[in-house]
Write a protein that holds these residues in place. Structure first.
Motif, PDB file in Angstrom:
ATOM      1  N   ARG A   1      53.688  41.770  34.995  1.00  0.00           N
ATOM      2  CA  ARG A   1      53.461  43.000  34.111  1.00  0.00           C
ATOM      3  C   ARG A   1      54.619  42.943  33.585  1.00  0.00           C
ATOM      4  O   ARG A   1      55.730  42.778  33.710  1.00  0.00           O
ATOM      5  CB  ARG A   1      53.164  44.518  35.023  1.00  0.00           C
ATOM      6  CG  ARG A   1      53.201  45.590  33.942  1.00  0.00           C
ATOM      7  CD  ARG A   1      52.974  46.966  34.575  1.00  0.00           C
ATOM      8  NE  ARG A   1      51.299  47.059  34.747  1.00  0.00           N
ATOM      9  CZ  ARG A   1      50.751  47.206  35.796  1.00  0.00           C
ATOM     10  NH1 ARG A   1      51.519  47.218  36.923  1.00  0.00           N
ATOM     11  NH2 ARG A   1      49.681  47.541  35.886  1.00  0.00           N
TER      12      ARG A   1
ATOM     13  N   GLU B   1      47.724  43.269  38.862  1.00  0.00           N
ATOM     14  CA  GLU B   1      47.296  44.364  39.163  1.00  0.00           C
ATOM     15  C   GLU B   1      45.854  44.574  38.404  1.00  0.00           C
ATOM     16  O   GLU B   1      45.985  44.586  37.223  1.00  0.00           O
ATOM     17  CB  GLU B   1      48.128  45.541  39.163  1.00  0.00           C
ATOM     18  CG  GLU B   1      47.345  46.805  39.900  1.00  0.00           C
ATOM     19  CD  GLU B   1      48.401  47.859  39.973  1.00  0.00           C
ATOM     20  OE1 GLU B   1      47.962  49.083  40.554  1.00  0.00           O
ATOM     21  OE2 GLU B   1      49.425  47.948  39.366  1.00  0.00           O
ATOM     22  N   CYS B   2      44.669  44.601  39.137  1.00  0.00           N
ATOM     23  CA  CYS B   2      43.517  44.950  38.474  1.00  0.00           C
ATOM     24  C   CYS B   2      42.744  46.346  38.768  1.00  0.00           C
ATOM     25  O   CYS B   2      43.260  46.816  39.686  1.00  0.00           O
ATOM     26  CB  CYS B   2      42.511  43.897  38.590  1.00  0.00           C
ATOM     27  SG  CYS B   2      43.199  42.146  38.324  1.00  0.00           S
ATOM     28  N   PRO B   3      41.914  46.863  37.858  1.00  0.00           N
ATOM     29  CA  PRO B   3      41.240  47.954  38.380  1.00  0.00           C
ATOM     30  C   PRO B   3      40.716  47.785  39.775  1.00  0.00           C
ATOM     31  O   PRO B   3      40.596  49.064  40.759  1.00  0.00           O
ATOM     32  CB  PRO B   3      40.101  48.252  37.362  1.00  0.00           C
ATOM     33  CG  PRO B   3      40.524  47.386  36.372  1.00  0.00           C
ATOM     34  CD  PRO B   3      41.234  46.429  36.874  1.00  0.00           C
ATOM     35  N   GLU B   4      40.223  46.722  40.231  1.00  0.00           N
ATOM     36  CA  GLU B   4      39.915  46.436  41.601  1.00  0.00           C
ATOM     37  C   GLU B   4      40.575  45.324  42.337  1.00  0.00           C
ATOM     38  O   GLU B   4      40.184  44.476  42.192  1.00  0.00           O
ATOM     39  CB  GLU B   4      38.281  46.224  41.709  1.00  0.00           C
ATOM     40  CG  GLU B   4      37.350  47.221  41.030  1.00  0.00           C
ATOM     41  CD  GLU B   4      35.854  46.733  41.110  1.00  0.00           C
ATOM     42  OE1 GLU B   4      35.624  45.658  41.455  1.00  0.00           O
ATOM     43  OE2 GLU B   4      35.191  47.625  40.528  1.00  0.00           O
TER      44      GLU B   4
ATOM     45  N   TYR C   1      43.701  42.694  43.106  1.00  0.00           N
ATOM     46  CA  TYR C   1      44.536  41.981  42.400  1.00  0.00           C
ATOM     47  C   TYR C   1      44.452  40.529  41.979  1.00  0.00           C
ATOM     48  O   TYR C   1      43.327  40.021  42.964  1.00  0.00           O
ATOM     49  CB  TYR C   1      45.998  41.967  43.338  1.00  0.00           C
ATOM     50  CG  TYR C   1      46.618  42.946  43.824  1.00  0.00           C
ATOM     51  CD1 TYR C   1      47.602  43.458  42.801  1.00  0.00           C
ATOM     52  CD2 TYR C   1      46.483  43.645  44.839  1.00  0.00           C
ATOM     53  CE1 TYR C   1      48.371  44.883  43.149  1.00  0.00           C
ATOM     54  CE2 TYR C   1      46.900  45.148  45.112  1.00  0.00           C
ATOM     55  CZ  TYR C   1      47.962  45.548  44.163  1.00  0.00           C
ATOM     56  OH  TYR C   1      48.500  46.733  44.536  1.00  0.00           O
TER      57      TYR C   1
END
Length: 208
Positions: free
Chosen positions: A130, A177-180, A182
């Motif tokens: 990030r 990092e993802c909504p669901e 990694y």
């Protein structure tokens, strides 16, 4: 089995690098999600986590290498229990010793965890993927306006640190990092080997 389970299995298979310990660094910009990710990975590994905020202090945001060597690296390399003195950011002083066991895997979480002086002792270096501006905005929002002056100084210090001693180019894996969960991406210089995880996402192959 999700990506954290696969990562945990791969890390357990790596050879020890600090005495009997597989020392795993979780690095990235302040506010990038390192602490949350490290806690979730540690739960899969049943591993202790050393937070570098405990070794840094107001006067030495990044000059904690010698404390890390003497209080943590040296005893773990002997297979002994490490005892470090965590810093109290409110009292502005180091407190009584806290124990860190020489577990099969120990996570080191914090900005600069993958620094040059520590890399010889690392079994893996994971980088939270990030960018700095987004990370710092998240951190400022988390800490609130009372910490605005601290963040102003921190961003300057962090920029200087990574300019002189970057971690990302040496990462084994980039963790996004993802909504669901990694997404795992191969680090800049990584090629597939027997202890890497291969995950499938959107038709692409990702490794740790």
């Amino acid at each position: 089995m999700d990506s954290l389970d696969r990562a945990a299995d791969a890390l357990r298979r790596r050879p020890p690098t600090c005495g009997p310990v597989r020392l795993v660094a979780v690095d990235g910009h302040a506010g990038s999600g390192k602490s949350t990710f490290a806690a979730r990975l540690a739960a899969r590994l049943a591993a202790p986590v050393l937070h570098l905020d405990d070794l840094a202090c107001h006067e030495e945001l990044f000059e904690w290498t010698e404390r890390m060597r003497t209080q943590v690296i040296a005893p773990l390399a002997r297979g002994d229990v490490a005892r470090y003195h965590p810093y109290d950011w409110n009292l502005r002083s180091f407190g009584p010793p806290r124990e860190l066991l020489p577990a099969p895997v120990v996570l080191v979480e914090g900005v600069g965890a993958g620094r040059r002086a520590l890399r010889p002792y690392l079994a893996a270096l994971l980088w939270m993927e990030r960018g700095p501006e987004e990370s710092w905005a998240r951190g400022r929002h988390r800490d609130g306006p009372a910490q605005s002056a601290f963040w102003d100084g921190w961003t300057v210090a962090e920029t200087r640190h990574f300019a002189a001693d970057p971690s990302r180019p040496f990462a084994d894996a980039l963790v996004r990092e993802c909504p669901e969960g990694y997404e795992w991406l191969p680090g800049p210089q990584v090629t597939a080997g027997p202890n890497h995880i291969i995950t499938e996402r959107d038709g692409a192959r990702h490794m740790i």
